[in-house]
Design a protein around this motif. Structure first.
Motif, mmCIF file in Angstrom:
data_model
loop_
_atom_site.group_PDB
_atom_site.id
_atom_site.type_symbol
_atom_site.label_atom_id
_atom_site.label_comp_id
_atom_site.label_asym_id
_atom_site.label_seq_id
_atom_site.Cartn_x
_atom_site.Cartn_y
_atom_site.Cartn_z
ATOM 1 N N SER A 76 25.385 -25.066 -74.000
ATOM 2 C CA SER A 76 26.438 -25.912 -73.438
ATOM 3 C C SER A 76 26.991 -25.396 -72.110
ATOM 4 O O SER A 76 26.255 -25.243 -71.156
ATOM 5 C CB SER A 76 27.545 -26.059 -74.481
ATOM 6 O OG SER A 76 28.523 -26.959 -74.059
ATOM 7 N N HIS A 77 28.284 -25.060 -72.085
ATOM 8 C CA HIS A 77 28.942 -24.656 -70.833
ATOM 9 C C HIS A 77 28.813 -23.162 -70.543
ATOM 10 O O HIS A 77 29.320 -22.690 -69.532
ATOM 11 C CB HIS A 77 30.421 -25.047 -70.898
ATOM 12 C CG HIS A 77 31.117 -24.440 -72.078
ATOM 13 N ND1 HIS A 77 31.093 -25.024 -73.318
ATOM 14 C CD2 HIS A 77 31.803 -23.294 -72.211
ATOM 15 C CE1 HIS A 77 31.754 -24.258 -74.163
ATOM 16 N NE2 HIS A 77 32.200 -23.203 -73.530
ATOM 17 N N ASP A 120 29.621 -31.033 -68.293
ATOM 18 C CA ASP A 120 29.249 -29.658 -68.642
ATOM 19 C C ASP A 120 27.717 -29.547 -68.704
ATOM 20 O O ASP A 120 27.007 -30.537 -68.498
ATOM 21 C CB ASP A 120 29.935 -29.178 -69.925
ATOM 22 C CG ASP A 120 29.271 -29.699 -71.178
ATOM 23 O OD1 ASP A 120 28.597 -30.737 -71.106
ATOM 24 O OD2 ASP A 120 29.419 -29.057 -72.240
ATOM 25 N N ASP A 160 25.309 -29.282 -70.864
ATOM 26 C CA ASP A 160 24.408 -30.061 -71.722
ATOM 27 C C ASP A 160 24.861 -31.517 -71.859
ATOM 28 O O ASP A 160 24.356 -32.262 -72.691
ATOM 29 C CB ASP A 160 24.253 -29.406 -73.104
ATOM 30 C CG ASP A 160 25.547 -29.375 -73.892
ATOM 31 O OD1 ASP A 160 26.633 -29.381 -73.275
ATOM 32 O OD2 ASP A 160 25.491 -29.347 -75.139
ATOM 33 N N ASP A 174 27.715 -33.063 -72.819
ATOM 34 C CA ASP A 174 28.534 -33.647 -73.884
ATOM 35 C C ASP A 174 30.037 -33.568 -73.590
ATOM 36 O O ASP A 174 30.852 -33.936 -74.439
ATOM 37 C CB ASP A 174 28.203 -33.054 -75.262
ATOM 38 C CG ASP A 174 28.499 -31.566 -75.367
ATOM 39 O OD1 ASP A 174 28.887 -30.955 -74.347
ATOM 40 O OD2 ASP A 174 28.336 -31.025 -76.470
ATOM 41 N N ARG A 175 30.392 -33.098 -72.397
ATOM 42 C CA ARG A 175 31.815 -33.081 -72.023
ATOM 43 C C ARG A 175 31.990 -33.664 -70.638
ATOM 44 O O ARG A 175 31.126 -33.500 -69.773
ATOM 45 C CB ARG A 175 32.326 -31.664 -71.939
ATOM 46 C CG ARG A 175 32.523 -30.962 -73.243
ATOM 47 C CD ARG A 175 33.357 -29.749 -72.915
ATOM 48 N NE ARG A 175 33.276 -28.730 -73.929
ATOM 49 C CZ ARG A 175 33.812 -27.534 -73.752
ATOM 50 N NH1 ARG A 175 34.409 -27.221 -72.609
ATOM 51 N NH2 ARG A 175 33.738 -26.639 -74.708
HETATM 52 ZN ZN ZN Z 1 28.539 -29.049 -74.062
#
Ligand code: ZN
Ligand code: 16G
Length: 531
Positions: free
Chosen positions: A66-67, A278, A280, A282-283
């Protein structure tokens, strides 16, 4: 037996090279990429077992951190409905990840017995990965794990996390869509274009949107989408991974939210709205820079309130106010947003523990549930009851009601209901700003955020801190909460809490107060109390 060969293969190909205990946390396993290969291989085994326990339905595996910065990586499992892995399996995953190579065979057999998996069934596992250079090798380890137990892996290559969730859901429920990246674009971008036909651009809204892609996968996918937009949205994409830009380094949604600074790599034009994703995808948070170079953030709470106000309007116009709309937040939600939602929008709010699975679960208890973390992870979930009612009105209602219901149906199609999705959320936000005919300054005017500050503190044992009341109060160590209460009571509009991180070996401190200076001081004082 042939399984003997499998475990011998694991020892050779994906050996356990570290004795550091690793835990399936808030969002799966996450650590330095070079410690993960055996973990991912074993999760391939577990995904097959999980698929069989679910009668052969497809399970997802996402390789991402992710981040986090480039050297990290991670893996998480996705359940058949596109949701996070059922919580009771986190322990099983942790056990399998930590056994020695010698015990892998017996532990796998124990787990198969414990969960009562019928190993003669078919098993299907969808595998996706983010753009990290360590991801392809880990995805291969995942596939090897799946094949080892005679499951069928399908690799999707580089996709956003929410795309993988979406594909898993579609594979198990074909009424939701087509389980491919193209199917995803067709549904979500298709719904957006559809809505733009019905709600032409007007007022103060303008179609130019800048995007900070965090040098990750989300920006890359928007670059594909951009080509299919016919002026409905003019995307200016930055931080797409070229020009030496490093993944999540001084850019991306988490950097922008936590540091309260604009990202590097984006050209800033005063009052131009920017969406920051972010790594990946998802944000998402929005921000703009004003004419004095101040950054003004519109975070997950802002997006949640925007969604809540628009869905409320549409439900009213459709005369479907018997459908119960609710909003779910965490302790990180700005106090001003919570007040605005309850007092102005009159929408009920519940507060749950950090982590998408908790929010998602709570949102399902409403007919229409909106959930968002302040950090920009969120979506909307619609119950079958709501979908049916809206569908009926779209056919049988009065003309005005029909129109609102049809918009709601497009809105539902544009939503990735499985998990928070930066791309889907971006289209939802752009639709609402356009429908309301407002610019980013007007969006900001709905309420005024309380100034806030986040800090992290490194301690000997972060698990010495335990919390209650959706992490808003701590129950241990003894005396800490009393101390925090004392400190907070000396600040106007003060609020503060501490909690152990679920993804890093730190304790997080959050504070808000009437001025930035006070919020900073409050956070520092509470941090000292923890230390
Ligand atoms: Zn993420
Ligand atoms: C993970 C969570 C995110 C949460 C964050 C908190 C998922 C998919 N992601 O990234 O929702 O906000 O952890 O991290 O659940 P922390 O526990 O380190 O503060």
């Amino acid at each position: 037996s042939s399984l003997r060969v499998v475990y011998a293969f694991a020892r050779e190909m994906h050996p356990k090279t570290s004795d550091v205990f690793i835990q399936y946390g808030t969002a799966g396993f996450r650590t330095k990429a070079n410690l993960l290969e055996h973990v991912v291989y074993r999760m391939g085994l577990l995904a097959v077992i999980r698929s069989r326990v679910k009668n052969g339905r497809t399970i997802g595996m996402m390789i991402t951190a992710s981040h986090n910065l480039e050297p990290d990586n991670g893996v998480k499992l996705v359940d058949p409905d596109g949701e996070m892995l059922e919580q009771s399996w986190e322990e099983i995953a942790t056990r399998l990840a930590n056994v020695s190579d010698n015990d892998l065979e017996s532990t796998t057999a124990e787990i198969i017995k414990q969960v009562n998996a019928d190993m003669s069934l078919k098993a299907s596992v969808f595998i996706g990965m983010d753009t990290r250079y360590t991801s392809p090798r880990l995805a291969a380890a995942a596939s090897n794990g799946v094949i080892a137990l005679k499951g069928t892996p399908k690799e999707f290559g580089i996709v956003t996390t929410p795309m993988l969730h979406y594909c898993v859901k579609c594979r198990n429920d074909n009424t939701y869509g087509t389980p491919t990246e193209e199917g995803y674009y067709e549904k979500i971008v298709g719904a957006f274009k559809n809505i733009r036909q019905k709600l032409p651009v007007y007022g103060e809204y303008n179609t130019t949107l800048y995007v900070d892609g965090a040098n990750g996968v989300g920006g890359k996918k928007l670059n594909i989408i951009k080509k299919s937009l016919d002026g409905e949205l003019d995307l200016h994409l930055y931080n797409l991974g070229g020009n030496g830009g490093k993944l999540n380094l001084n850019c991306g949604a988490d950097f922008v939210k936590v540091s309260q600074k604009p990202p590097v790599g984006v050209e800033h034009v005063p009052f131009q709205r920017v969406a920051s994703l972010d790594g990946d995808g998802d944000r998402i948070v929005y921000y703009y820079v004003d004419d004095k170079d101040n950054m003004i953030l519109l975070d997950g709470d802002r997006i949640a309130t925007l969604l809540a106000s628009y869905v409320t309007e549409l439900l009213k116009s459709a005369d479907a106010t018997d459908l119960k709309l609710g909003l779910v937040q965490t302790a990180y939600a700005n106090g001003a947003s919570t007040r605005y939602i309850t007092e102005e929008l009159k929408v009920p709010v519940s507060c749950v523990k950090t982590g998408v699975k908790h929010l998602h679960h709570a949102a399902l208890s409403f007919d229409i549930g909106i959930y968002f973390e302040a950090n920009g992870h969120g979506t909307v979930v619609y119950s079958e009851k709501a979908k049916k009612a809206i569908n009926n009105i779209s056919k049988d209602g009065e003309p005005e009601q029909r129109k609102a219901a049809q918009l709601l149906l497009n809105f539902i199609d544009m939503t990735n209901e499985t998990v928070g999705d930066a791309i889907s959320d971006l289209f939802l936000v752009e639709t609402i700003l356009c429908a309301k005919g407002i610019n980013v300054k007007q969006w900001l005017q709905t309420y005024t955020d309380l100034p806030n500050r986040q800090l992290k503190v490194t301690v000997k044992d972060r698990n010495a801190i335990s919390t209650t009341d959706a992490e808003r109060r701590c129950t241990s160590p003894e005396g800490l909460q009393t101390r925090i209460d004392e400190i907070v009571s000396t600040y106007k509009s003060g609020r503060s809490f501490v909690r152990p991180s679920g993804t890093e070996d730190v304790v997080r401190v959050y504070a808000e107060a009437d001025t930035q200076e006070s919020a900073d001081k409050l956070a520092a004082e509470v941090a000292r109390a923890v230390f």
